[in-house]
Scaffold this active site. Structure first.
Site, PDB file in Angstrom:
ATOM      1  N   ARG A  25     -16.454 -25.147  15.320  1.00  0.00           N
ATOM      2  CA  ARG A  25     -17.603 -25.450  15.758  1.00  0.00           C
ATOM      3  C   ARG A  25     -17.592 -26.967  16.575  1.00  0.00           C
ATOM      4  NH1 ARG A  25     -23.237 -23.791  15.741  1.00  0.00           N
ATOM      5  NH2 ARG A  25     -23.421 -23.343  13.575  1.00  0.00           N
TER       6      ARG A  25
ATOM      7  N   ARG B 245       0.876  -1.185   0.188  1.00  0.00           N
ATOM      8  CA  ARG B 245       0.111  -0.003  -0.003  1.00  0.00           C
ATOM      9  C   ARG B 245       0.774   1.175  -0.024  1.00  0.00           C
ATOM     10  NH1 ARG B 245      -4.817  -2.751   1.199  1.00  0.00           N
ATOM     11  NH2 ARG B 245      -4.603  -4.308   2.810  1.00  0.00           N
TER      12      ARG B 245
ATOM     13  N   ASP C 159     -15.387  -6.542  -3.509  1.00  0.00           N
ATOM     14  CA  ASP C 159     -16.128  -5.244  -3.175  1.00  0.00           C
ATOM     15  C   ASP C 159     -16.084  -4.217  -4.266  1.00  0.00           C
ATOM     16  OD1 ASP C 159     -13.441  -4.922  -2.694  1.00  0.00           O
ATOM     17  OD2 ASP C 159     -13.882  -3.744  -0.676  1.00  0.00           O
TER      18      ASP C 159
ATOM     19  N   LYS D 216     -29.806 -26.789  21.190  1.00  0.00           N
ATOM     20  CA  LYS D 216     -28.664 -26.400  20.564  1.00  0.00           C
ATOM     21  C   LYS D 216     -27.557 -26.542  21.725  1.00  0.00           C
ATOM     22  CE  LYS D 216     -29.796 -24.011  16.356  1.00  0.00           C
ATOM     23  NZ  LYS D 216     -29.360 -22.786  15.612  1.00  0.00           N
TER      24      LYS D 216
ATOM     25  N   MET E  36     -12.699 -11.405   7.574  1.00  0.00           N
ATOM     26  CA  MET E  36     -12.200 -10.353   7.122  1.00  0.00           C
ATOM     27  C   MET E  36     -13.119  -9.767   5.984  1.00  0.00           C
ATOM     28  SD  MET E  36      -8.013 -10.076   6.141  1.00  0.00           S
ATOM     29  CE  MET E  36      -6.864  -9.797   7.344  1.00  0.00           C
TER      30      MET E  36
ATOM     31  N   ASP F 182     -10.254  -1.953  -5.509  1.00  0.00           N
ATOM     32  CA  ASP F 182     -10.675  -0.741  -6.061  1.00  0.00           C
ATOM     33  C   ASP F 182      -9.667   0.649  -5.902  1.00  0.00           C
ATOM     34  OD1 ASP F 182     -11.239  -1.314  -2.997  1.00  0.00           O
ATOM     35  OD2 ASP F 182     -11.988   0.665  -2.853  1.00  0.00           O
TER      36      ASP F 182
ATOM     37  N   GLY G 213     -23.716 -22.642   8.543  1.00  0.00           N
ATOM     38  CA  GLY G 213     -24.968 -22.855   9.114  1.00  0.00           C
ATOM     39  C   GLY G 213     -24.755 -21.790  10.490  1.00  0.00           C
TER      40      GLY G 213
ATOM     41  N   ARG H 296     -13.362  -5.813   5.604  1.00  0.00           N
ATOM     42  CA  ARG H 296     -13.642  -4.304   5.775  1.00  0.00           C
ATOM     43  C   ARG H 296     -14.972  -4.081   5.730  1.00  0.00           C
ATOM     44  NH1 ARG H 296      -8.487  -1.259   4.518  1.00  0.00           N
ATOM     45  NH2 ARG H 296      -8.139  -2.800   2.664  1.00  0.00           N
TER      46      ARG H 296
ATOM     47  N   THR I 261      -8.566  -9.259  -5.019  1.00  0.00           N
ATOM     48  CA  THR I 261      -8.847  -8.695  -3.523  1.00  0.00           C
ATOM     49  C   THR I 261      -9.930  -9.836  -2.791  1.00  0.00           C
ATOM     50  OG1 THR I 261      -9.867  -7.532  -1.900  1.00  0.00           O
ATOM     51  CG2 THR I 261     -10.594  -7.025  -4.315  1.00  0.00           C
ATOM     52  N   ILE I 262      -9.599 -10.375  -1.787  1.00  0.00           N
ATOM     53  CA  ILE I 262     -10.569 -11.086  -1.163  1.00  0.00           C
ATOM     54  C   ILE I 262     -11.771 -10.762  -0.715  1.00  0.00           C
ATOM     55  CG2 ILE I 262      -8.792 -12.789  -0.092  1.00  0.00           C
ATOM     56  CD1 ILE I 262      -9.302 -11.443   2.513  1.00  0.00           C
ATOM     57  N   ASP I 263     -11.884  -9.363  -0.708  1.00  0.00           N
ATOM     58  CA  ASP I 263     -13.096  -8.552  -0.246  1.00  0.00           C
ATOM     59  C   ASP I 263     -14.306  -8.732  -1.233  1.00  0.00           C
ATOM     60  OD1 ASP I 263     -11.626  -7.997   1.696  1.00  0.00           O
ATOM     61  OD2 ASP I 263     -11.379  -5.761   1.449  1.00  0.00           O
TER      62      ASP I 263
HETATM   63  N1  LIG Z   1      -7.524   7.525  -5.078  1.00  0.00           N
HETATM   64  C1  LIG Z   1      -6.465   7.137  -5.200  1.00  0.00           C
HETATM   65  N2  LIG Z   1      -5.465   7.818  -6.075  1.00  0.00           N
HETATM   66  C2  LIG Z   1      -4.354   7.225  -6.326  1.00  0.00           C
HETATM   67  N3  LIG Z   1      -3.814   6.013  -5.940  1.00  0.00           N
HETATM   68  C3  LIG Z   1      -4.631   5.306  -4.781  1.00  0.00           C
HETATM   69  C4  LIG Z   1      -6.057   5.887  -4.853  1.00  0.00           C
HETATM   70  N4  LIG Z   1      -6.581   4.904  -3.729  1.00  0.00           N
HETATM   71  C5  LIG Z   1      -5.628   4.216  -3.612  1.00  0.00           C
HETATM   72  N5  LIG Z   1      -4.609   4.193  -4.209  1.00  0.00           N
HETATM   73  C6  LIG Z   1      -3.254   3.513  -4.248  1.00  0.00           C
HETATM   74  O1  LIG Z   1      -3.648   2.088  -4.343  1.00  0.00           O
HETATM   75  C7  LIG Z   1      -2.989   1.491  -3.188  1.00  0.00           C
HETATM   76  C8  LIG Z   1      -3.859   0.253  -2.735  1.00  0.00           C
HETATM   77  O2  LIG Z   1      -5.073   0.550  -2.375  1.00  0.00           O
HETATM   78  P1  LIG Z   1      -6.034  -0.145  -1.214  1.00  0.00           P
HETATM   79  O3  LIG Z   1      -7.133   0.671  -1.024  1.00  0.00           O
HETATM   80  O4  LIG Z   1      -4.922  -0.074   0.083  1.00  0.00           O
HETATM   81  O5  LIG Z   1      -6.062  -1.661  -1.710  1.00  0.00           O
HETATM   82  P2  LIG Z   1      -7.026  -2.432  -2.819  1.00  0.00           P
HETATM   83  O6  LIG Z   1      -6.420  -2.013  -4.075  1.00  0.00           O
HETATM   84  O7  LIG Z   1      -6.656  -3.739  -2.581  1.00  0.00           O
HETATM   85  O8  LIG Z   1      -8.323  -1.664  -2.840  1.00  0.00           O
HETATM   86  C9  LIG Z   1      -2.985   2.621  -2.350  1.00  0.00           C
HETATM   87  O9  LIG Z   1      -1.883   2.042  -1.381  1.00  0.00           O
HETATM   88  C10 LIG Z   1      -2.438   3.791  -3.194  1.00  0.00           C
HETATM   89  O10 LIG Z   1      -1.104   3.614  -3.431  1.00  0.00           O
HETATM   90  O1  LIG Z   2      -3.336  -6.742   5.771  1.00  0.00           O
HETATM   91  P1  LIG Z   2      -3.654  -5.258   6.063  1.00  0.00           P
HETATM   92  O2  LIG Z   2      -2.973  -4.136   5.398  1.00  0.00           O
HETATM   93  O3  LIG Z   2      -3.764  -5.172   7.518  1.00  0.00           O
HETATM   94  O4  LIG Z   2      -5.105  -4.980   5.460  1.00  0.00           O
HETATM   95  C1  LIG Z   2      -6.413  -5.609   6.101  1.00  0.00           C
HETATM   96  C2  LIG Z   2      -7.451  -5.565   4.990  1.00  0.00           C
HETATM   97  O5  LIG Z   2      -6.839  -5.871   3.775  1.00  0.00           O
HETATM   98  C3  LIG Z   2      -8.130  -7.068   3.370  1.00  0.00           C
HETATM   99  O6  LIG Z   2      -7.634  -8.539   3.734  1.00  0.00           O
HETATM  100  C4  LIG Z   2      -8.082  -7.021   1.891  1.00  0.00           C
HETATM  101  O7  LIG Z   2      -8.355  -5.638   1.353  1.00  0.00           O
HETATM  102  P2  LIG Z   2      -7.728  -5.031   0.001  1.00  0.00           P
HETATM  103  O8  LIG Z   2      -7.759  -6.246  -0.997  1.00  0.00           O
HETATM  104  O9  LIG Z   2      -8.943  -4.013  -0.359  1.00  0.00           O
HETATM  105  O10 LIG Z   2      -6.384  -4.577   0.089  1.00  0.00           O
HETATM  106  C5  LIG Z   2      -9.173  -6.639   4.235  1.00  0.00           C
HETATM  107  O11 LIG Z   2     -10.315  -7.625   4.184  1.00  0.00           O
HETATM  108  C6  LIG Z   2      -8.633  -6.080   5.364  1.00  0.00           C
HETATM  109  O12 LIG Z   2      -9.504  -5.223   6.278  1.00  0.00           O
HETATM  110 MG   LIG Z   3      -9.995  -2.783  -1.460  1.00  0.00          MG
END
Ligand SMILES: Nc1ncnc2c1ncn2[C@@H]1O[C@H](COP(=O)(O)OP(=O)(O)O)[C@@H](O)[C@H]1O
Ligand SMILES: O=P(O)(O)OC[C@H]1O[C@](O)(COP(=O)(O)O)[C@@H](O)[C@@H]1O
Ligand SMILES: [Mg+2]
Length: 324
Positions: free
Chosen positions: A157, A74, A132, A216, A172, A105, A188, A174, A128-130
């Site tokens: 369980r 990041r 989202d 239960k 996880m 994203d 379940g 977020r 991404t695992i999320d």
């Molecule tokens: N609005 C933005 N503009 C430019 N770079 C961004 C922006 N948002 C995120 N990034 C870049 O993308 C990296 C990864 O974003 P992050 O939200 O942490 O993970 P993910 O891409 O998995 O959602 C950030 O550390 C940053 O370098």
């Molecule tokens: O490993 P980090 O930097 O603590 O981030 C934890 C976050 O990363 C994730 O595992 C994946 O999120 P992204 O793919 O958006 O980076 C989230 O589920 C969790 O909240």
């Molecule tokens: Mg993300």
């Protein structure tokens, strides 16, 4: 512009299947006579000029490996316009004609900025695992993370039943509900607390007691992480202090991010990597590989730069009905 050299990086949280996508990019590009430059540690590594030339064997024996051989990061710096200018200067000096970004994203927002500010050709692959990201039903790594969490909850369980206990299991994701809902339905779970749910402790206790009354021997409550990990402890304290109910907490954490990708992640990532290269070569930029109606296809990157929590929310009714 003719593309002769493709750059590839991973950004944001690693996810199982990223290596399958890297492999597909490298193998597709080389089969088309195109060079691939691997960029290590995401945007942070790009700003430091961390490059490695990729060949057929640099992606050998990685299809089954979790994480990413390119590593990831990041990068707060990359949010700033001056650092993105520096990044493009570095890419051009390295004779990289287009960039494939595997990430979430946030990473796609960074990619979009490269295009808008410098017309640098970019193609995204959702990793991404999320799960989202807007306008895609799927992001690489989600099913593996869910499978890992299911296996963990099944083990919990066993203990919950043996000791007739209540467990709060935090997953996880977020602000995304996707992992919590799918894991909750598949294990379940007696209750699922979504990221933005204001917890109704009284209802939670009533539900647990109703279960106990009908015989239960255990309750599993899946807690979606939300903005800050660890909210399960707050819930545990309220249950204890106000309702005299003992609940154990298990935070699954990063165990969900690692491990060997399941079939879906390998299959979808392989298709996406292949398609991303074809998009760059065909001048279809800025674009992103997505899953829509179960098919892998391309769409405009602008469609995928917002967070979405749409994918699994429709299953909350199912979870509630089946957990009575
Ligand atoms: N609005 C933005 N503009 C430019 N770079 C961004 C922006 N948002 C995120 N990034 C870049 O993308 C990296 C990864 O974003 P992050 O939200 O942490 O993970 P993910 O891409 O998995 O959602 C950030 O550390 C940053 O370098
Ligand atoms: O490993 P980090 O930097 O603590 O981030 C934890 C976050 O990363 C994730 O595992 C994946 O999120 P992204 O793919 O958006 O980076 C989230 O589920 C969790 O909240
Ligand atoms: Mg993300």
């Amino acid at each position: 512009m003719t593309v002769k050299n493709i750059g590839i990086l991973c950004s944001g949280g690693d996810s199982p299947g990223m290596n399958c996508a890297i492999r597909a990019v490298v193998r597709t590009a080389i089969s088309r006579g195109i060079q691939v430059t691997g960029i290590k540690r995401g945007y942070a590594g790009l700003l430091r000029g961390e490059f490695m030339q990729m060949n057929l064997s640099s992606v050998g024996n990685i299809i089954q490996r979790g994480g990413t051989i390119l590593q990831t990061s990041r990068s707060p710096e990359f949010q700033k316009v001056e650092f993105r200018k520096k990044a493009v200067d570095i890419l051009r000096a390295q004779h990289i004609d287009g960039l494939i970004i595997i990430g979430g994203d946030g990473s796609f927002n960074g990619a979009m900025a490269l295009w808008k500010e410098h017309q640098f050709p970019v193609v995204g692959i959702p990793g991404t695992i999320d799960n989202d990201i807007s306008n895609t039903e799927y992001t690489i790594g989600f099913n593996t993370a869910v499978q890992t969490a299911i296996e963990a909850v099944d083990r919990i369980r066993d203990t919950a039943h043996s000791h007739a206990r209540t467990f709060l299991v935090e997953v996880m994701g977020r602000n995304s509900s996707a992992i919590a809902l799918k894991v909750g339905v598949c294990t379940g779970a007696e209750n699922i607390l979504l990221p933005h749910d204001k917890v109704n402790h009284q209802k939670l206790v009533d539900d647990i007691n109703r279960g106990i009354a009908r015989g239960k021997e255990s309750s599993i409550i899946i807690v979606a992480e939300g903005p800050v990990a660890g909210r399960s402890y707050d819930i545990q304290h309220v249950l204890k202090d106000m309702y005299h109910l003992d609940a154990h907490v298990a935070i699954l954490g990063h165990i969900q991010r690692g491990g060997s990708p399941v079939a879906d992640d390998r299959f979808i990532a392989s298709q996406m990597g292949n398609m991303a290269v074809e998009a760059l070569l065909g001048g279809n930029v800025p674009s992103v590989t997505v899953v829509q109606k179960g098919k892998v296809l391309m769409t405009d990157l602008a469609n995928c730069t917002t967070k979405a929590d749409h994918n699994y929310i429709e299953y909350s009714g199912l979870a509630e009905t089946l957990s009575i």
